[in-house]
Design a protein around this motif. Structure first.
Motif, PDB file in Angstrom:
ATOM      1  N   ASP A  11      -7.944  -7.866  -3.795  1.00  0.00           N
ATOM      2  CA  ASP A  11      -7.320  -6.752  -3.083  1.00  0.00           C
ATOM      3  C   ASP A  11      -8.256  -5.545  -3.055  1.00  0.00           C
ATOM      4  OD1 ASP A  11      -5.051  -6.030  -1.608  1.00  0.00           O
ATOM      5  OD2 ASP A  11      -4.287  -4.829  -3.258  1.00  0.00           O
ATOM      6  N   ARG A  14     -10.781  -6.087  -0.103  1.00  0.00           N
ATOM      7  CA  ARG A  14     -10.308  -6.262   1.271  1.00  0.00           C
ATOM      8  C   ARG A  14     -10.672  -5.062   2.140  1.00  0.00           C
ATOM      9  NH1 ARG A  14      -5.706  -8.985  -1.397  1.00  0.00           N
ATOM     10  NH2 ARG A  14      -5.734 -11.138  -0.641  1.00  0.00           N
ATOM     11  N   ASN A  22      -0.319  -0.958   7.613  1.00  0.00           N
ATOM     12  CA  ASN A  22       0.007  -0.711   6.204  1.00  0.00           C
ATOM     13  C   ASN A  22       1.446  -0.223   6.058  1.00  0.00           C
ATOM     14  OD1 ASN A  22      -2.608  -1.405   5.417  1.00  0.00           O
ATOM     15  ND2 ASN A  22      -3.354   0.699   5.638  1.00  0.00           N
ATOM     16  N   GLU A  25       3.829  -3.168   6.616  1.00  0.00           N
ATOM     17  CA  GLU A  25       3.815  -4.035   5.439  1.00  0.00           C
ATOM     18  C   GLU A  25       4.655  -3.415   4.319  1.00  0.00           C
ATOM     19  OE1 GLU A  25       0.497  -6.212   2.617  1.00  0.00           O
ATOM     20  OE2 GLU A  25       0.248  -4.093   3.105  1.00  0.00           O
ATOM     21  N   ARG A  38      -0.959 -11.360   1.884  1.00  0.00           N
ATOM     22  CA  ARG A  38      -2.303 -10.836   2.155  1.00  0.00           C
ATOM     23  C   ARG A  38      -3.353 -11.930   2.213  1.00  0.00           C
ATOM     24  NH1 ARG A  38      -2.723  -4.936  -0.895  1.00  0.00           N
ATOM     25  NH2 ARG A  38      -1.093  -3.949   0.376  1.00  0.00           N
ATOM     26  N   ARG A  41      -3.110 -13.328   5.592  1.00  0.00           N
ATOM     27  CA  ARG A  41      -3.686 -12.350   6.515  1.00  0.00           C
ATOM     28  C   ARG A  41      -5.210 -12.413   6.504  1.00  0.00           C
ATOM     29  NH1 ARG A  41      -2.644  -6.118   5.189  1.00  0.00           N
ATOM     30  NH2 ARG A  41      -4.256  -6.634   3.658  1.00  0.00           N
ATOM     31  N   ASP A  42      -5.798 -12.566   5.320  1.00  0.00           N
ATOM     32  CA  ASP A  42      -7.257 -12.662   5.204  1.00  0.00           C
ATOM     33  C   ASP A  42      -7.791 -13.870   5.982  1.00  0.00           C
ATOM     34  OD1 ASP A  42      -7.206 -10.472   3.565  1.00  0.00           O
ATOM     35  OD2 ASP A  42      -7.532 -11.585   1.704  1.00  0.00           O
TER      36      ASP A  42
END
Length: 218
Positions: A11, A14, A22, A25, A38, A41-42
């Motif tokens: 994290d 990122r 943001n 989320e 996440r 998402r990556d």
């Protein structure tokens, strides 16, 4: 504990996302609305930025967060079609897409995914990237139409394939109400790994996901 430490470390590495993503989320987590993790998402970011698909299909819009993440990762000429049927989710999705889809790249199709996918097949639509993130027990039912819609060389990403890690357990170790999903997801994973027109890798990131590429028919 070790897995949490790894997540905290990654994290810190990122890249930043826009404030509106943001905020979405944070609100989803506060209200316990399921959105992509996440790690997912990556991986989506990596795939979308390297492959640059022209036409993306998402099965399962929820509040529109993942569609907006994908839009952020795509060039402006790419198009996203996303499907959702739950009215309480659609209310938020409409609002978020209207507010943040300033390039008009995202088309929201409202209705049952089984019916909408069939309609897209009848129209002979095709997509070079498909993201499955809807009702987990329906992945198996969606697959024939999804494969018809996916172009040769296209990518299919299926999220939450471990279903809170229940899938790796014996069916007797999961609650009775989850046994149907358990069986259907196991069958789905087996089919992806053994389908003659797919090359698939299974990942444990997030809640589990698969990445499949459609090959030419033998």
């Amino acid at each position: 504990m070790e897995e949490q430490r790894v997540e905290v470390f990654f994290d810190s590495l990122r890249p930043d996302y826009p404030d509106y993503l943001n905020a979405l989320e944070k609100e989803a987590l506060r209200t316990e609305v399921p959105i992509i993790r996440r790690a997912t998402r990556d991986i989506l970011r990596y795939l979308l930025k390297t492959k640059k698909p022209k036409r993306v299909l998402e099965v399962g819009t929820a509040i529109g967060y993942s569609a907006l993440v994908m839009q952020y990762c795509l060039p402006p000429e790419s198009e996203i079609t996303t499907i959702e049927k739950v009215e309480m989710r659609l209310v938020e999705a409409r609002k978020n897409l209207e507010k943040y889809d300033d390039k008009n790249q995202i088309t929201l199709l409202e209705g049952d995914a089984t019916e909408v996918l069939q309609q897209l097949c009848e129209k002979e639509e095709t997509f070079d990237f498909i993201f499955m993130d809807a009702a987990k027990g329906q992945y198996l039912s969606f697959l024939p139409n999804v494969l018809q819609l996916l172009e040769i060389g296209g990518t299919l990403v299926s999220d939450n394939t471990l279903h809170d890690r229940d899938v790796i357990e014996s069916r007797y170790a999961v609650t009775r109400r989850d046994r149907t999903i358990h069986a259907r997801m196991r069958e789905y994973l087996y089919l992806l790994m053994h389908h003659e027109q797919l090359e698939t890798i299974c990942l444990t990131e997030g809640d589990g996901m698969t990445i499949s590429t459609k090959l030419e028919e033998r």
